[in-house]
Motif scaffolding. Structure first.
Motif, short mmCIF file in Angstrom:
data_model
loop_
_atom_site.label_atom_id
_atom_site.label_comp_id
_atom_site.label_asym_id
_atom_site.label_seq_id
_atom_site.Cartn_x
_atom_site.Cartn_y
_atom_site.Cartn_z
N PHE B 55 0.79 -1.23 0.00
CA PHE B 55 0.00 0.00 0.00
C PHE B 55 0.82 1.29 0.00
O PHE B 55 0.34 2.32 -0.45
N ALA B 56 2.04 1.24 0.54
CA ALA B 56 2.76 2.50 0.75
C ALA B 56 3.54 2.92 -0.50
O ALA B 56 4.76 3.04 -0.48
N HIS B 57 2.80 3.11 -1.60
CA HIS B 57 3.45 3.57 -2.83
C HIS B 57 3.07 5.00 -3.19
O HIS B 57 3.59 5.57 -4.13
N GLN B 58 2.17 5.60 -2.39
CA GLN B 58 1.72 6.96 -2.72
C GLN B 58 2.86 7.98 -2.65
O GLN B 58 2.78 9.02 -3.27
N THR B 591 2.35 8.56 2.99
CA THR B 591 1.27 7.69 2.51
C THR B 591 0.21 7.62 3.59
O THR B 591 0.39 8.15 4.68
N ALA B 592 -0.88 6.92 3.30
CA ALA B 592 -1.95 6.78 4.30
C ALA B 592 -1.53 5.89 5.46
O ALA B 592 -2.30 5.71 6.40
N ASN B 593 -0.31 5.32 5.41
CA ASN B 593 0.19 4.63 6.60
C ASN B 593 0.23 5.59 7.79
O ASN B 593 0.17 5.17 8.93
N GLU B 595 -2.09 7.61 8.54
CA GLU B 595 -3.40 7.50 9.20
C GLU B 595 -3.43 6.30 10.14
O GLU B 595 -4.03 6.34 11.20
N LEU B 596 -2.78 5.24 9.71
CA LEU B 596 -2.77 4.02 10.52
C LEU B 596 -1.91 4.20 11.77
O LEU B 596 -2.17 3.63 12.82
#
Lengths: 228, 696
Positions: B55-58, B591-593, B595-596
């Motif tokens: 997921f962390a490609h943003q 990235t949205a990580n 948010e996590l």
């Protein structure tokens, strides 16, 4: 020290496979296609969807190839007419419960197509038109989107979470038409033991669990423009 | 892979986060990567990946990406053309070399970049500049692993493969938290445990694997050596030694037996805090099992005697013959995607590729013949020595590729002082970072998803990396940048692309002799690779890579760590990593990580919290002899009383201000894992700072 192989006949051809090989594995190794829906190479065979049925000489009825081990002398017919009819009807029933046709890239759409069904027809055109699942979107996780109405209760996500990652964040809930999946017992992925590995989205054959970014792209009118 | 109409292009590549080396399918729409999925045939990941890889490609599309060179003018960095930036670099490097000699210049290669990038950089330094002052970040992570393995068994790498995990009856995981730091290997270990492998976790923290393990040993930080020698004691005492294996394939048994004779479980309990009965049980689980592997991480290496502890880990495998066969592997969990590779290819001050000393005449002449320039025989500066030399005013120029020493190295204040004292700091990276605050020139580089080359994972597997998108703006690949600069310095790097570089590596490195991109293919090659392309999934089946073919048992006593708790600093701080973020977080925080996991916290046992007047969720001040920081406290029983834990993923926390100069005695790897601290409720207006004045 190699153990002696198991000899069987599949669609008229003689095959030899290692002991413990399932009929599905034997067929795939021989380049023969058997439809599947609840099966994933990464997971233990489940035998739930009844799509992978094949005919075995002497058997009382069609058998699930994913859970049946090859035995010496077996005569197997992967294109068995009754098995395929059952598979087609099962997929047709599954499609009839979805409020929208499955997206073309999904495994469900591709299996339906290959079984001679029209995955794009939609519930109204189904032979067994009736109630479909109410749309229920869960967008709470930054990466994972849950569309509960697309769940066909194949259990792949639950098993991927257990057997690949070991997070045990997903559970099967409800019965019959109301069977579905729940993240963190309904509290959502973020409040569960989920580690956001994405194995559930990766295995899901219908996009009931998908990636939010892809979901948003698909929802955008010109999805190419939406990729910022 | 079936074509998916949602994507324009799907590219198979290798993950650029941790050292597991997951193979990925990167899906692009237009110029952008929109999704990443695991490659079903990835040898390490087998169709799985984690929250970072998947997921962390943003970050690749972040607005913060460097898209043009920057140069410092009147104290500020401003946009510049490539020509201007390269002219400035060439002019200054040439001037410094003329005024102060080539050893006034040093370079740090990236453990995130490819083997080919690393090779190019060490060639620029050795051949174009004329110094061996080249190092990489393995200095601060697994250099002790490399040292210990080379002493005990011969080669600097995992003795087998990750596939040995599932075949191990017993798996000792010491100083590692794989479900957080190496998630896919962590998942494989967890699944193995659920399928019957007995996992023994050795860690001051109760990790996730401890929950599914057979036994958890919570030892005091810095006491690994006592624990390991204690196991050797019980193995010998209770007749659990594989005598034939020791007789035929190992040297040094008597010395070890003599040394550990008095390291009884009771003595070990006294030092480590691990109950004597548990130690005996560990030794018996290990000694009685038919197969077993040992995995370790930075909790072993980042200590004062880390390299010796690696040798002691090897002792346990050698005493019981658990090496060189299926399910029996020494498995260092390398931190960064290519920290194995960048060391293998010789971005080190004392070694050419595959750890051949720079003073070895036959090796040096081989390189001289190919590169066409005279090469130095004396070793260059290691990273800590570079910083010392910069503070002393001897080092004038430092070129750092893909490595944020300003956030990740110990004793942040000292690092800052060193960087501030340079005449030329070149930072080549994908984002501005803590290091680039002092940069004179910043060069915009391509990320792992935008370049081609190879990474070598923690099982010595060389895997292909393919560009799935174009670099943003005017950013270039590291290899292109090194070629441009080298040419301006008068030393052409004669390659038309990364594949040519690998051919040169193979020609100059016998252990890479048969490596070609075609042979690497989708499955990778585990070095050593013979000229015919045969690779080495398992080492030491017949003999060890040491003179005489025999492994060396190490007889080394336990010594206390460099720091210990005192009245003033009553708690021991251990630093580490968390699942959602990667190292200094420059990528995952974009990235949205985020948010996590939006911020850092300090883990503290409820008893200690009570004793020090700290409440859950309260802002606390953590002070060591070296510095102080503020962070939010979180109470947890996963950490043993007497210890606290935090990570270093967020620059604002400045965790590494706390870490001092204590380091591994053989490799200078910093002791990040044992720092005495005090924890008190934060005072208003007291921020992060160094405890005493900067030496410089």
């Amino acid at each position: 020290m190699s153990t002696p192989g198991v000899k069987l006949t599949m669609d008229g051809a003689e095959l030899e496979v290692a002991p413990g090989t399932t009929l599905l594995e034997a067929a795939r190794a021989a380049g023969l296609w058997i439809p599947t829906l609840c099966f994933d190479d990464r997971l233990a065979p489940f035998g739930a969807c009844r799509i992978c049925l094949v005919g075995v000489e002497g058997a009382k009825g069609p058998v699930a190839s994913c859970t049946t081990e090859a035995r010496a002398g077996m005569v197997v017919e992967t294109q068995h007419a009754l098995s395929r009819r059952i598979a087609r009807n099962v997929v047709e029933l599954v499609l009839s419960e979805l409020p929208v046709p499955p997206a073309p890239h999904t495994e469900l759409a591709q299996v339906a197509q290959r079984l001679g069904l029209d995955p794009t027809a939609g519930p109204a055109a189904a032979r067994w038109a009736g109630v479909t699942h109410e749309p229920q979107l869960d967008h709470r996780h930054p990466y994972l989107a849950l569309q509960h109405e697309l769940c066909i209760s194949c259990g792949r996500c639950v098993r991927a979470c257990d057997e690949v990652q070991g997070a045990f964040a997903l559970t099967a809930v409800g019965r019959g038409f109301h069977a579905n999946i729940a993240a963190g017992l309904g509290a959502g992925f973020a409040e569960s033991s989920c580690v956001s590995c994405g194995a559930c989205a990766d295995t899901c054959p219908t996009d009931a669990i998908s990636e939010r970014l892809l979901f948003d792209l698909a929802a955008a009118p010109d999805h190419r423009g939406a990729a910022r | 892979m079936t074509a998916d109409a949602r994507f324009d292009v799907t590219t198979t590549t290798t993950c650029g986060y941790c050292g597991v080396g997951c193979r990925l399918e990167a899906h692009a729409v237009g110029d952008h990567i929109v999704a990443v999925s695991p490659a079903a045939d990835g040898p390490a990941n087998k169709g799985h990946t984690c929250v970072k890889g998947r997921f962390a490609h943003q970050f690749t599309r972040s607005r913060d990406r460097l898209t043009a060179p920057l140069v410092r003018e009147n104290g500020e960095l401003r946009l510049a053309s490539w020509d201007e930036a390269l002219d400035r670099i060439t002019f200054d490097l040439t001037r410094i070399k003329a005024e102060h000699g080539p050893d006034a210049i040093a370079g740090l290669a990236s453990a995130r970049a490819t083997n080919e990038d690393g090779w190019a950089m060490q060639r620029v330094f050795r051949a174009a500049i004329g110094t061996n002052n080249i190092d990489n970040c393995s200095r601060v992570c697994h250099s002790p692993t490399s040292y210990g393995l080379r002493k005990s068994v011969g080669l600097s790498g995992c003795s087998g493969s990750f596939d040995d995990i599932e075949q191990s009856e017993v798996l000792i995981v010491i100083g590692a938290n794989p479900t957080q730091a190496h998630p896919v290997v962590g998942a494989r270990m967890k699944q193995a445990a659920l399928n019957g492998t007995k996992i023994i976790t050795v860690d001051p923290r109760r990790t996730e694997l401890a929950d599914v393990g057979a036994l958890h040993c919570s030892l005091r930080p810095g006491t690994n050596a006592a624990f390991l020698n204690g196991i050797a004691h019980v193995l010998i005492r209770d007749g659990l030694v594989d005598e034939a294996f020791v007789r035929d394939r190992v040297e040094g048994f008597t010395a070890l037996a003599d040394l550990v004779q008095f390291v009884t479980p009771e003595v070990v309990e006294e030092i480590t805090g691990v109950p004597a009965a548990d130690l005996v049980q560990v030794a018996h689980l290990w000694g009685e099992a038919r197969t077993g592997s040992i995995a370790w991480g930075l909790g072993v290496t980042e200590q004062r005697y880390g390299s010796e502890c690696v040798q002691m880990i090897c002792n346990l495998a050698l005493l019981t013959g658990k090496i060189g066969r299926p399910g029996c592997t020494l498995m260092p969990l390398r931190g960064q995607n290519n920290v194995q590779g960048v060391s293998d290819i010789g971005a080190l001050p004392d070694c050419y590729s595959t750890y051949r000393p720079v003073g070895d005449e036959s090796v040096a002449t081989l390189f001289e013949a190919t590169w066409g320039v005279p090469l130095r025989r004396e070793r260059g500066l290691s990273l800590p020595e570079m910083l010392d030399a910069a503070i002393a005013g001897k080092l004038k120029a430092l070129w750092i590729c893909g490595y944020d020493i300003g956030q990740s190295d110990p004793d942040t204040a000292k690092v800052e002082a060193a960087l501030a004292n340079l005449e030329l700091l070149i930072v080549q990276d994908i984002f501005e970072n803590e290091t680039s605050r002092e940069a004179h020139v910043m060069l915009p580089a391509a990320s792992f998803l935008e370049k081609t080359g190879t990474f070598t994972n923690a099982e010595r597997r060389i895997q292909l990396v393919h560009a799935a998108a174009a670099p943003p703006g005017a950013a270039k690949t590291d290899l292109e940048i090194f070629q441009l600069v080298s040419a301006r310095l008068g030393h052409e790097l004669p390659w038309s692309g990364p594949e040519d570089v690998m051919l040169e590596i193979g020609a100059l490195t016998p252990k890479f002799a048969g490596v070609t991109y075609e042979r690497i293919g989708r499955g990778g090659l585990q070095w050593p690779v013979a000229p015919d392309g045969t690779d080495s999934p398992r080492l030491y089946e017949q003999s060890f890579a040491l003179p005489g073919g025999k492994a060396q048992l190490a007889a080394i006593p336990y010594k206390p760590p460099g720091d210990e708790a005192s009245e003033r600093y009553p708690l021991i701080l251990v630093t580490g990593r968390r699942l959602e973020h990667y190292n200094v977080g420059t990528m995952t925080r974009r990235t949205a990580n985020l948010e996590l996991l939006p911020g850092e916290w300090l883990e503290i046992h409820p008893d200690d919290a009570t004793a020090h007047g700290v409440a859950d969720g309260q802002q606390v001040e953590v002070e060591s002899r070296n510095g102080r920081i503020q962070v939010t406290a979180r109470l947890t029983e996963r950490i043993a009383p007497g210890h606290v834990f935090t990570a270093f993923h967020f620059p604002e926390t400045r965790t590494n201000l706390l870490i001092g100069q204590s380091a591994d005695i053989n490799t200078s790897c910093p002791e990040y894992k044992v720092v005495a601290v005090s924890v008190t409720p934060a005072r208003v207006g007291s921020g992060a700072a160094r405890t005493h004045a900067v030496v410089a």
